[in-house]
Write a protein that holds these residues in place. Sequence first.
Motif, short mmCIF file in Angstrom:
data_model
loop_
_atom_site.label_atom_id
_atom_site.label_comp_id
_atom_site.label_asym_id
_atom_site.label_seq_id
_atom_site.Cartn_x
_atom_site.Cartn_y
_atom_site.Cartn_z
N MET A 240 0.83 -1.21 0.00
CA MET A 240 0.00 0.00 0.00
C MET A 240 0.86 1.25 0.00
N ILE A 241 1.91 1.25 0.81
CA ILE A 241 2.82 2.40 0.87
C ILE A 241 3.48 2.62 -0.49
N LEU A 242 3.95 1.56 -1.12
CA LEU A 242 4.58 1.69 -2.44
C LEU A 242 3.57 2.17 -3.47
N HIS A 243 2.34 1.70 -3.39
CA HIS A 243 1.29 2.14 -4.30
C HIS A 243 1.04 3.65 -4.15
N ILE A 244 0.90 4.10 -2.92
CA ILE A 244 0.68 5.53 -2.67
C ILE A 244 1.86 6.34 -3.16
N ALA A 245 3.07 5.87 -2.88
CA ALA A 245 4.28 6.57 -3.32
C ALA A 245 4.36 6.64 -4.84
N ASP A 246 3.93 5.58 -5.52
CA ASP A 246 3.94 5.59 -6.99
C ASP A 246 2.94 6.61 -7.54
N LEU A 247 1.81 6.75 -6.86
CA LEU A 247 0.80 7.71 -7.32
C LEU A 247 1.21 9.16 -7.06
N ARG A 248 2.00 9.37 -6.02
CA ARG A 248 2.45 10.72 -5.66
C ARG A 248 3.95 10.74 -5.36
N PRO A 249 4.78 10.54 -6.37
CA PRO A 249 6.22 10.51 -6.13
C PRO A 249 6.75 11.83 -5.58
N ASP A 250 6.07 12.93 -5.90
CA ASP A 250 6.51 14.24 -5.40
C ASP A 250 6.37 14.37 -3.89
N ALA A 251 5.63 13.47 -3.22
CA ALA A 251 5.48 13.52 -1.77
C ALA A 251 6.74 13.04 -1.05
N GLY A 252 7.63 12.34 -1.76
CA GLY A 252 8.90 11.91 -1.18
C GLY A 252 8.76 10.83 -0.12
N LEU A 253 7.75 9.99 -0.22
CA LEU A 253 7.54 8.95 0.79
C LEU A 253 8.53 7.80 0.66
N VAL A 254 9.02 7.55 -0.55
CA VAL A 254 9.88 6.41 -0.85
C VAL A 254 11.01 6.88 -1.75
N PRO A 255 12.23 6.43 -1.48
CA PRO A 255 13.31 6.79 -2.40
C PRO A 255 13.01 6.24 -3.80
N PRO A 256 13.32 7.01 -4.84
CA PRO A 256 13.06 6.52 -6.20
C PRO A 256 13.90 5.27 -6.50
N PRO A 257 13.46 4.50 -7.51
CA PRO A 257 14.16 3.24 -7.82
C PRO A 257 15.65 3.38 -8.07
N ASP A 258 16.10 4.50 -8.62
CA ASP A 258 17.53 4.65 -8.92
C ASP A 258 18.33 5.25 -7.75
N ASP A 259 17.67 5.52 -6.64
CA ASP A 259 18.34 6.10 -5.46
C ASP A 259 19.12 5.00 -4.74
N PRO A 260 20.39 5.23 -4.39
CA PRO A 260 21.18 4.20 -3.72
C PRO A 260 20.64 3.82 -2.33
N THR A 261 19.76 4.64 -1.75
CA THR A 261 19.20 4.31 -0.44
C THR A 261 17.94 3.44 -0.55
N ARG A 262 17.47 3.22 -1.76
CA ARG A 262 16.23 2.45 -1.95
C ARG A 262 16.33 1.03 -1.36
N PRO A 263 17.39 0.27 -1.63
CA PRO A 263 17.46 -1.08 -1.04
C PRO A 263 17.37 -1.08 0.49
N ALA A 264 18.04 -0.14 1.14
CA ALA A 264 17.97 -0.07 2.59
C ALA A 264 16.56 0.28 3.05
N PHE A 265 15.89 1.16 2.31
CA PHE A 265 14.50 1.50 2.64
C PHE A 265 13.61 0.26 2.55
N LEU A 266 13.78 -0.48 1.46
CA LEU A 266 12.94 -1.66 1.26
C LEU A 266 13.24 -2.73 2.31
#
Length: 95
Positions: free
Chosen positions: A69-95
């Motif tokens: 659900m969090i990933l879905h919301i983040a995909d709908l509103r990437p500008d909200a900054g809820l989740v690091p983008p896929p190419d961000d090096p911090t994304r794996p640690a977030f996941l």
Amino acid sequence: MHHLITTKGCGSAIVEAAFELSGLPYRTEELDYEKPGLERDRLRSINPLGQVPTLLLPDGSLMTESAAMILHIADLRPDAGLVPPPDDPTRPAFL
């Protein structure tokens, strides 16, 4: 509009927070899934697994995992900054 079915103590607060931070419109419905009766019957008619939170999407489909659900919301509103983008090096640690 997204429809979030919640129960106190079952992990829906983070999903509600994501909706609030994203600015996406949603509504909540709180029910007691442990207590036999109409509320539990209603939840099971929507989600046979009886899990909460349960998210009904505007198209009528269903989500039952908070992280999804969090990933879905983040995909709908990437500008909200809820989740690091896929190419961000911090994304794996977030996941």
